[in-house]
Design a protein around this motif. Structure first.
Motif, PDB file in Angstrom:
ATOM      1  N   ALA A 161       0.861  -1.181   0.000  1.00  0.00           N
ATOM      2  CA  ALA A 161       0.000   0.000   0.000  1.00  0.00           C
ATOM      3  C   ALA A 161       0.900   1.234   0.000  1.00  0.00           C
ATOM      4  O   ALA A 161       1.906   1.272   0.707  1.00  0.00           O
ATOM      5  CB  ALA A 161      -0.907   0.010   1.221  1.00  0.00           C
ATOM      6  N   GLU A 162       0.563   2.199  -0.789  1.00  0.00           N
ATOM      7  CA  GLU A 162       1.405   3.384  -0.950  1.00  0.00           C
ATOM      8  C   GLU A 162       1.616   4.090   0.391  1.00  0.00           C
ATOM      9  O   GLU A 162       0.666   4.480   1.053  1.00  0.00           O
ATOM     10  CB  GLU A 162       0.759   4.351  -1.937  1.00  0.00           C
ATOM     11  N   ASN A 163       2.889   4.202   0.794  1.00  0.00           N
ATOM     12  CA  ASN A 163       3.325   4.998   1.948  1.00  0.00           C
ATOM     13  C   ASN A 163       2.955   4.433   3.318  1.00  0.00           C
ATOM     14  O   ASN A 163       3.456   4.909   4.315  1.00  0.00           O
ATOM     15  CB  ASN A 163       2.769   6.436   1.862  1.00  0.00           C
ATOM     16  N   SER A 164       2.086   3.441   3.421  1.00  0.00           N
ATOM     17  CA  SER A 164       1.613   3.037   4.744  1.00  0.00           C
ATOM     18  C   SER A 164       2.449   1.943   5.384  1.00  0.00           C
ATOM     19  O   SER A 164       2.427   1.776   6.589  1.00  0.00           O
ATOM     20  CB  SER A 164       0.158   2.566   4.661  1.00  0.00           C
ATOM     21  N   GLY A 165       3.167   1.171   4.591  1.00  0.00           N
ATOM     22  CA  GLY A 165       3.900   0.035   5.149  1.00  0.00           C
ATOM     23  C   GLY A 165       3.064  -1.198   5.336  1.00  0.00           C
ATOM     24  O   GLY A 165       3.492  -2.163   5.947  1.00  0.00           O
ATOM     25  N   VAL A 166       1.827  -1.205   4.823  1.00  0.00           N
ATOM     26  CA  VAL A 166       0.943  -2.372   4.872  1.00  0.00           C
ATOM     27  C   VAL A 166       1.098  -3.146   3.575  1.00  0.00           C
ATOM     28  O   VAL A 166       1.343  -2.563   2.521  1.00  0.00           O
ATOM     29  CB  VAL A 166      -0.532  -1.931   5.042  1.00  0.00           C
ATOM     30  N   VAL A 167       0.969  -4.469   3.642  1.00  0.00           N
ATOM     31  CA  VAL A 167       1.009  -5.270   2.421  1.00  0.00           C
ATOM     32  C   VAL A 167      -0.184  -6.201   2.382  1.00  0.00           C
ATOM     33  O   VAL A 167      -0.837  -6.449   3.402  1.00  0.00           O
ATOM     34  CB  VAL A 167       2.302  -6.110   2.312  1.00  0.00           C
ATOM     35  N   GLU A 168      -0.475  -6.702   1.197  1.00  0.00           N
ATOM     36  CA  GLU A 168      -1.481  -7.734   1.056  1.00  0.00           C
ATOM     37  C   GLU A 168      -0.914  -8.832   0.170  1.00  0.00           C
ATOM     38  O   GLU A 168      -0.269  -8.560  -0.847  1.00  0.00           O
ATOM     39  CB  GLU A 168      -2.775  -7.180   0.457  1.00  0.00           C
ATOM     40  N   PRO A 169      -1.078 -10.102   0.556  1.00  0.00           N
ATOM     41  CA  PRO A 169      -0.540 -11.185  -0.265  1.00  0.00           C
ATOM     42  C   PRO A 169      -1.353 -11.360  -1.535  1.00  0.00           C
ATOM     43  O   PRO A 169      -2.569 -11.169  -1.543  1.00  0.00           O
ATOM     44  CB  PRO A 169      -0.664 -12.412   0.642  1.00  0.00           C
ATOM     45  N   GLU A 170      -0.667 -11.697  -2.613  1.00  0.00           N
ATOM     46  CA  GLU A 170      -1.330 -12.054  -3.855  1.00  0.00           C
ATOM     47  C   GLU A 170      -0.978 -13.507  -4.140  1.00  0.00           C
ATOM     48  O   GLU A 170       0.141 -13.827  -4.549  1.00  0.00           O
ATOM     49  CB  GLU A 170      -0.862 -11.158  -5.005  1.00  0.00           C
ATOM     50  N   TRP A 171      -1.920 -14.394  -3.869  1.00  0.00           N
ATOM     51  CA  TRP A 171      -1.664 -15.813  -4.063  1.00  0.00           C
ATOM     52  C   TRP A 171      -1.613 -16.126  -5.553  1.00  0.00           C
ATOM     53  O   TRP A 171      -2.288 -15.497  -6.370  1.00  0.00           O
ATOM     54  CB  TRP A 171      -2.758 -16.649  -3.400  1.00  0.00           C
ATOM     55  N   ASP A 172      -0.815 -17.108  -5.897  1.00  0.00           N
ATOM     56  CA  ASP A 172      -0.701 -17.551  -7.281  1.00  0.00           C
ATOM     57  C   ASP A 172      -2.041 -18.097  -7.749  1.00  0.00           C
ATOM     58  O   ASP A 172      -2.482 -19.159  -7.320  1.00  0.00           O
ATOM     59  CB  ASP A 172       0.386 -18.636  -7.372  1.00  0.00           C
ATOM     60  N   LYS A 173      -2.713 -17.343  -8.610  1.00  0.00           N
ATOM     61  CA  LYS A 173      -4.059 -17.729  -9.031  1.00  0.00           C
ATOM     62  C   LYS A 173      -4.073 -19.024  -9.826  1.00  0.00           C
ATOM     63  O   LYS A 173      -5.077 -19.719  -9.893  1.00  0.00           O
ATOM     64  CB  LYS A 173      -4.688 -16.601  -9.873  1.00  0.00           C
ATOM     65  N   ALA A 174      -2.939 -19.352 -10.476  1.00  0.00           N
ATOM     66  CA  ALA A 174      -2.905 -20.564 -11.293  1.00  0.00           C
ATOM     67  C   ALA A 174      -2.686 -21.819 -10.456  1.00  0.00           C
ATOM     68  O   ALA A 174      -2.907 -22.930 -10.925  1.00  0.00           O
ATOM     69  CB  ALA A 174      -1.798 -20.451 -12.348  1.00  0.00           C
ATOM     70  N   GLY A 175      -2.236 -21.661  -9.236  1.00  0.00           N
ATOM     71  CA  GLY A 175      -1.939 -22.812  -8.404  1.00  0.00           C
ATOM     72  C   GLY A 175      -3.131 -23.232  -7.563  1.00  0.00           C
ATOM     73  O   GLY A 175      -4.213 -22.665  -7.641  1.00  0.00           O
ATOM     74  N   GLU A 176      -2.902 -24.239  -6.729  1.00  0.00           N
ATOM     75  CA  GLU A 176      -3.969 -24.717  -5.864  1.00  0.00           C
ATOM     76  C   GLU A 176      -4.174 -23.750  -4.695  1.00  0.00           C
ATOM     77  O   GLU A 176      -3.346 -22.872  -4.435  1.00  0.00           O
ATOM     78  CB  GLU A 176      -3.625 -26.109  -5.351  1.00  0.00           C
ATOM     79  N   TRP A 177      -5.272 -23.934  -3.984  1.00  0.00           N
ATOM     80  CA  TRP A 177      -5.577 -23.077  -2.838  1.00  0.00           C
ATOM     81  C   TRP A 177      -4.427 -23.138  -1.841  1.00  0.00           C
ATOM     82  O   TRP A 177      -3.994 -24.219  -1.425  1.00  0.00           O
ATOM     83  CB  TRP A 177      -6.879 -23.541  -2.198  1.00  0.00           C
ATOM     84  N   PRO A 178      -3.859 -21.981  -1.419  1.00  0.00           N
ATOM     85  CA  PRO A 178      -2.616 -21.984  -0.641  1.00  0.00           C
ATOM     86  C   PRO A 178      -2.711 -22.677   0.712  1.00  0.00           C
ATOM     87  O   PRO A 178      -1.718 -23.171   1.234  1.00  0.00           O
ATOM     88  CB  PRO A 178      -2.299 -20.495  -0.495  1.00  0.00           C
ATOM     89  N   TRP A 179      -3.904 -22.696   1.302  1.00  0.00           N
ATOM     90  CA  TRP A 179      -4.051 -23.260   2.641  1.00  0.00           C
ATOM     91  C   TRP A 179      -4.421 -24.748   2.607  1.00  0.00           C
ATOM     92  O   TRP A 179      -4.672 -25.336   3.648  1.00  0.00           O
ATOM     93  CB  TRP A 179      -5.105 -22.481   3.434  1.00  0.00           C
ATOM     94  N   GLY A 180      -4.445 -25.355   1.425  1.00  0.00           N
ATOM     95  CA  GLY A 180      -4.745 -26.779   1.310  1.00  0.00           C
ATOM     96  C   GLY A 180      -6.206 -27.054   1.011  1.00  0.00           C
ATOM     97  O   GLY A 180      -7.034 -26.136   0.927  1.00  0.00           O
ATOM     98  N   SER A 181      -6.530 -28.324   0.853  1.00  0.00           N
ATOM     99  CA  SER A 181      -7.892 -28.714   0.471  1.00  0.00           C
ATOM    100  C   SER A 181      -8.439 -29.881   1.281  1.00  0.00           C
ATOM    101  O   SER A 181      -9.538 -30.351   1.016  1.00  0.00           O
ATOM    102  CB  SER A 181      -7.920 -29.079  -1.025  1.00  0.00           C
TER     103      SER A 181
END
Length: 327
Positions: free
Chosen positions: A119-139
């Motif tokens: 995020a601009e100037n705030s020092g906050v981030v948000e993850p962008e998971w790989d949309k082509a891969g499987e769900w990151p937290w498992g199934s």
């Protein structure tokens, strides 16, 4: 992590019980929609496991939680199991909290690859998971791939009194081993690290760990959280630290000892607050401007130890390598 700490990482597959946790079950035709309105991460339908948090209306953390999927044995309907810190805190009991919100929904309650966008100037981030891969937290049902940080492994729910199937092929460790594992990876968890009604989600690295969604619809605590993302500045973060003898910073040959102090005489100091700790290591909430000054050699961190009048122990931090870096 600093090279002298690497031997503390288990060399063989290991499992440990995670203490102070309980589980609530939530099922119903609107379970996903219901949770999506009260959790800080996006809730998908059909159900998928994920990590998230319940926030206070003013944006402070009440509970950080792991949400597993499961199949209701009596109805065959998919639902959720919410894994949370059971220890007393300033937060209302989680079951009571959920029941306040469920009155308007049809629910039944009971006891990859990751990138970041700044995020601009705030020092906050948000993850962008790989949309082509499987769900990151498992199934899998009742199993969650812990993606808060690389190397955290899997979490699994095991019924009280049962042994996990992995016990036959993994080393069984004490619960303290899990605490040390979290600290080494720079991962805060539960009321010790995120005091209910006090901790802010970004100070507690929930954005780094994938527990916040800044683009979903309205949820409890969203207003202040999103405002910080767009316009605020993050002034504190939880970092891993080494506690070492006074005037003797940790070197390439020093590995922390169990007899090193783990609690300051005062819970909060001017420069920060020690949270979880084990074997001379800990997690500490530190002011980022002072972290940067320490990295430039302009100041050092220390703490007074209970029962040792006049003695201050050194505290040295490190930034986990998995933390997102500005390009």
């Amino acid at each position: 992590m600093p090279p002298p700490l690497r031997p503390l990482i288990p060399k063989i597959p290991t499992i440990a019980r995670v203490p102070h946790r309980s589980v609530l079950s939530l099922t119903g035709s609107q379970a996903s929609e219901f949770l999506n309105g009260i959790l800080s991460a996006q809730v998908h339908s059909p159900p998928r496991p994920f990590y998230s948090a319940f926030l206070h209306a003013q944006g402070r953390v009440l509970y950080d939680v792991f949400v597993y999927t499961h199949m209701n044995p009596s109805t065959g309907q998919p639902g959720y199991l919410i894994d949370y810190d059971l220890r007393p805190s300033e937060a209302p009991p989680l079951l009571d909290l959920i029941q306040r919100y469920k009155l308007r929904s049809k629910n039944k309650d009971a006891e990859v690859k990751k990138h970041w966008k700044w995020a601009e100037n705030s020092g906050v981030v948000e993850p962008e998971w790989d949309k082509a891969g499987e769900w990151p937290w498992g199934s899998q049902n009742e199993v969650l791939r812990d993606r808060r940080a690389p190397g955290m492994g899997n979490r699994m729910l095991v019924r009280n009194g049962d042994r996990p199937p992995e016990a036959s092929s993994h080393e069984m460790a004490f619960p303290e081993a899990y605490t040390l594992h979290r600290i080494l990876h720079g991962v805060p968890e539960g009321h010790t690290d995120m005091p209910a009604m006090q901790a802010f989600p970004m100070d507690s690295n929930l954005d780094f760990m994938g527990g916040l969604d800044f683009r979903k619809g309205c949820y409890v605590g969203q207003e202040l959280t999103v405002r910080t993302y767009h316009k605020g500045v993050i002034r504190k973060r939880i970092l891993p630290v080494v506690i070492h003898p006074p005037n003797s910073p940790p070197s390439e040959t020093i590995v922390p000892s169990p007899d090193m102090p783990t609690r300051p005489s005062h819970g909060r100091g001017e420069n920060g607050k020690l949270l979880s700790s084990s074997n001379g290591l800990g997690l500490a909430l530190l002011r980022l401007e002072q972290v940067e000054a320490a990295e430039e050699g302009k100041l050092t961190f220390s703490m007074d130890v209970e029962g040792e009048d006049g003695t201050s122990w050194g505290v040295s931090h490190w930034r986990p390598k998995w933390w997102p870096q500005r390009e």
